[in-house]
Design a protein around this motif. Sequence first.
Motif, PDB file in Angstrom:
ATOM      1  N   VAL A  66     -10.880  -4.059  12.023  1.00 17.44           N
ATOM      2  CA  VAL A  66      -9.645  -3.638  12.702  1.00 17.44           C
ATOM      3  C   VAL A  66      -9.991  -2.941  14.018  1.00 17.44           C
ATOM      4  O   VAL A  66      -9.348  -3.154  15.048  1.00 17.44           O
ATOM      5  CB  VAL A  66      -8.804  -2.708  11.801  1.00 17.44           C
ATOM      6  CG1 VAL A  66      -7.581  -2.180  12.557  1.00 17.44           C
ATOM      7  CG2 VAL A  66      -8.359  -3.432  10.525  1.00 17.44           C
ATOM      8  N   ARG A 354       0.695  -3.226  -1.661  1.00 18.80           N
ATOM      9  CA  ARG A 354       0.348  -3.333  -0.227  1.00 18.80           C
ATOM     10  C   ARG A 354      -0.374  -4.647   0.090  1.00 18.80           C
ATOM     11  O   ARG A 354      -1.338  -4.678   0.846  1.00 18.80           O
ATOM     12  CB  ARG A 354      -0.510  -2.146   0.205  1.00 18.80           C
ATOM     13  CG  ARG A 354       0.203  -0.800   0.045  1.00 18.80           C
ATOM     14  CD  ARG A 354      -0.609   0.341   0.618  1.00 18.80           C
ATOM     15  NE  ARG A 354      -0.669   0.272   2.068  1.00 18.80           N
ATOM     16  CZ  ARG A 354      -1.794   0.436   2.756  1.00 18.80           C
ATOM     17  NH1 ARG A 354      -2.925   0.657   2.159  1.00 18.80           N
ATOM     18  NH2 ARG A 354      -1.762   0.385   4.058  1.00 18.80           N
ATOM     19  N   ARG A 356       0.409  -6.971   1.979  1.00 18.79           N
ATOM     20  CA  ARG A 356       0.462  -7.381   3.393  1.00 18.79           C
ATOM     21  C   ARG A 356      -0.695  -6.794   4.199  1.00 18.79           C
ATOM     22  O   ARG A 356      -0.948  -7.203   5.338  1.00 18.79           O
ATOM     23  CB  ARG A 356       1.790  -6.946   4.030  1.00 18.79           C
ATOM     24  CG  ARG A 356       3.040  -7.466   3.348  1.00 18.79           C
ATOM     25  CD  ARG A 356       4.264  -7.237   4.242  1.00 18.79           C
ATOM     26  NE  ARG A 356       4.098  -7.898   5.509  1.00 18.79           N
ATOM     27  CZ  ARG A 356       4.397  -9.177   5.724  1.00 18.79           C
ATOM     28  NH1 ARG A 356       4.921  -9.906   4.783  1.00 18.79           N
ATOM     29  NH2 ARG A 356       4.178  -9.719   6.903  1.00 18.79           N
ATOM     30  N   HIS A 357      -1.366  -5.799   3.624  1.00 18.09           N
ATOM     31  CA  HIS A 357      -2.461  -5.145   4.342  1.00 18.09           C
ATOM     32  C   HIS A 357      -3.734  -5.979   4.183  1.00 18.09           C
ATOM     33  O   HIS A 357      -4.629  -5.650   3.420  1.00 18.09           O
ATOM     34  CB  HIS A 357      -2.648  -3.730   3.774  1.00 18.09           C
ATOM     35  CG  HIS A 357      -3.603  -2.878   4.551  1.00 18.09           C
ATOM     36  ND1 HIS A 357      -3.457  -2.601   5.884  1.00 18.09           N
ATOM     37  CD2 HIS A 357      -4.725  -2.225   4.173  1.00 18.09           C
ATOM     38  CE1 HIS A 357      -4.438  -1.820   6.294  1.00 18.09           C
ATOM     39  NE2 HIS A 357      -5.226  -1.584   5.261  1.00 18.09           N
ATOM     40  N   PHE A 363      -5.670  -8.551  13.840  1.00 18.31           N
ATOM     41  CA  PHE A 363      -4.868  -7.410  14.272  1.00 18.31           C
ATOM     42  C   PHE A 363      -5.005  -7.252  15.777  1.00 18.31           C
ATOM     43  O   PHE A 363      -5.936  -7.777  16.378  1.00 18.31           O
ATOM     44  CB  PHE A 363      -5.318  -6.133  13.556  1.00 18.31           C
ATOM     45  CG  PHE A 363      -4.740  -6.000  12.159  1.00 18.31           C
ATOM     46  CD1 PHE A 363      -3.372  -5.999  11.957  1.00 18.31           C
ATOM     47  CD2 PHE A 363      -5.577  -5.873  11.059  1.00 18.31           C
ATOM     48  CE1 PHE A 363      -2.832  -5.863  10.676  1.00 18.31           C
ATOM     49  CE2 PHE A 363      -5.047  -5.740   9.777  1.00 18.31           C
ATOM     50  CZ  PHE A 363      -3.671  -5.730   9.588  1.00 18.31           C
ATOM     51  N   ARG A 367      -3.058 -11.046  17.364  1.00 13.49           N
ATOM     52  CA  ARG A 367      -2.588 -11.283  15.991  1.00 13.49           C
ATOM     53  C   ARG A 367      -1.813 -12.606  15.907  1.00 13.49           C
ATOM     54  O   ARG A 367      -1.085 -12.978  16.824  1.00 13.49           O
ATOM     55  CB  ARG A 367      -1.694 -10.126  15.561  1.00 13.49           C
ATOM     56  CG  ARG A 367      -1.163 -10.214  14.140  1.00 13.49           C
ATOM     57  CD  ARG A 367      -0.533  -8.870  13.780  1.00 13.49           C
ATOM     58  NE  ARG A 367       0.309  -8.924  12.602  1.00 13.49           N
ATOM     59  CZ  ARG A 367      -0.155  -8.800  11.351  1.00 13.49           C
ATOM     60  NH1 ARG A 367      -1.448  -8.652  11.142  1.00 13.49           N
ATOM     61  NH2 ARG A 367       0.667  -8.829  10.326  1.00 13.49           N
ATOM     62  N   ASN A 371       2.562 -16.166  12.020  1.00 12.37           N
ATOM     63  CA  ASN A 371       2.397 -15.616  10.668  1.00 12.37           C
ATOM     64  C   ASN A 371       3.677 -15.677   9.839  1.00 12.37           C
ATOM     65  O   ASN A 371       3.649 -15.999   8.663  1.00 12.37           O
ATOM     66  CB  ASN A 371       1.827 -14.179  10.713  1.00 12.37           C
ATOM     67  CG  ASN A 371       2.640 -13.223  11.559  1.00 12.37           C
ATOM     68  OD1 ASN A 371       3.563 -13.626  12.263  1.00 12.37           O
ATOM     69  ND2 ASN A 371       2.285 -11.956  11.521  1.00 12.37           N
ATOM     70  N   ARG A 372       4.807 -15.406  10.469  1.00 10.95           N
ATOM     71  CA  ARG A 372       6.061 -15.383   9.696  1.00 10.95           C
ATOM     72  C   ARG A 372       6.492 -16.797   9.314  1.00 10.95           C
ATOM     73  O   ARG A 372       7.111 -16.998   8.272  1.00 10.95           O
ATOM     74  CB  ARG A 372       7.171 -14.674  10.471  1.00 10.95           C
ATOM     75  CG  ARG A 372       6.825 -13.247  10.829  1.00 10.95           C
ATOM     76  CD  ARG A 372       6.857 -12.326   9.603  1.00 10.95           C
ATOM     77  NE  ARG A 372       6.230 -11.038   9.909  1.00 10.95           N
ATOM     78  CZ  ARG A 372       6.381  -9.958   9.165  1.00 10.95           C
ATOM     79  NH1 ARG A 372       7.102  -9.986   8.061  1.00 10.95           N
ATOM     80  NH2 ARG A 372       5.774  -8.839   9.493  1.00 10.95           N
TER      81      ARG A 372
END
Lengths: 418, 106
Positions: A66, A354, A356-357, A363, A367, A371-372
């Motif tokens: 990250v 979590r 989605r993490h 990131f 990014r 993605n959606r």
Amino acid sequence: MDIAVSDIERARSIPLDKIDVSAPDLYLRDAAHPYFARLRNEAPVHYCRESLYGPYWSVTKFNDIVEIDTNHKVFSSDASVGSFVLDDTTLNPVEGGIYLPNFLGMDPPKHDIHRQTVSPIVAPQNLANLEGLIRQRTRGVLDGLPVGVPFNWVDRVSIELTTMMLATLFDFPFDERRKLTRWSDVVTTRPGDGVVDSWEQRNQELYECAAYFQRLWAERAAAAPRPDLISMLAHSPAMRTMSPEEFLGTLALLIVGGNDTTRNSMSGGVLAHHLFPAEWSRVKADRALIPNMVSEIIRWQTPIAHMRRTALADFEFRGQHIRKGDKVVMWYLSGNRDDSVIDRPFDFVADRPRARHHLSFGFGIHRCLGNRLAELQLRILWEEVFERFSAIEVVGTPVRIPSNLVRGYADLPVVVHA
Amino acid sequence: MVKITYISHAGEARLVEAASGQSAMEAAVHHNIAGIDGDCGGVIACGTCHVHVDGTWTDRLAPPGEKERDMLAYIDNARPNSRLCCQIVLGEELDGLVLHLPIAQH
């Protein structure tokens, strides 16, 4: 997981400086995990002196990845200094490769303008418009599957659904949509990996892709603006003046980004359920878990195993001295198995807290743009799968792709049960 | 405790009480506010805790830093009052804060 015992032993005994996690055969055998585990423990920022791609740094822990991913001022994606993939031949005129410049391979400010031009196609408002069409097609594909008879899930479902989606986004001639699948495979390969036999063949196929899209572009440029990607590019003040190289490079990015990734998550989800059958029953009984399960599939599969940056300056990181010009590889596949951040990371856990993490979308400013859309396609696929089938059984060894970039499957033999 | 109101894109308001020192993203996730994802966990790396800050509250928040401005540049439906709410650290001075959620996170 059927990682050969020899890899587990070798990963333990090989001198650290001899570890090369980029070797494509590791991905063909899905055998990279024990090497990554050793690096995370003993050398989380690791220098490999010799590889097919020259020397490179590996960053293998979640939080370190990250940090590199969000430091775009030091760790550049720009094609002028390197590439965003480890293999320079994929996008740059190195060895037999050709130059395929695109916005993922740009730093700000040009990156921002190009990204913002195509972003509306996958913005929330547009996804809502696409949902009905995606569901209708998903139902059609699943209803056409033979029940009780082995077939290749990759070809019949994963490729079919993602290629139809991509054809819609481009408004590409629907009957010729498998050309998109082929071009997607050709972009991310080098001769000898089983897709093309020579650089000449790769280049020729990519030029055919450019010529084909050039015709579409000319049609769209002459017509009123429409909400498809080619029309958006042709009518964008910033992008309609792109060079032929930039046009092909942008296409390559959109084709691979919209195709290889979700394709392999669609296959990976089936394999995950096969290996962790309790999860199938759990989600089938509680469909509200599907969105969370989709994030978990994307983490577990990690369809893009790495992204690479090039250091623009000397940089001290976790006690290592990265020099200006060095290649720095962020291994998302490794970070997504980092047990200091993710509990029981090798397990597929549909209701993981979590979920989605995860690192699979990257990131920072680069990014994943789609993605959606990927999540939407996967959600609908699994809603419709659970509606129809009592089980999807994997009936043979999955055939994997020998790539350190695209982590995926060529063949996943399955039988679906009514 | 600090009171914050999150207003969904459909106009539905939810009032929550959060501890001082939390971010508005953490408070939202803790109270299961639909529409705030916070995928990266609050390190300005994903842009999935986007909010539109209500009225005069915009000027009462510490201005966004460079990293936040970089990420906001990529966000759909961004407006001058857009913020990543992981960067809104709650204190007594923000008691009564009102945040509007966009149609969806991207």
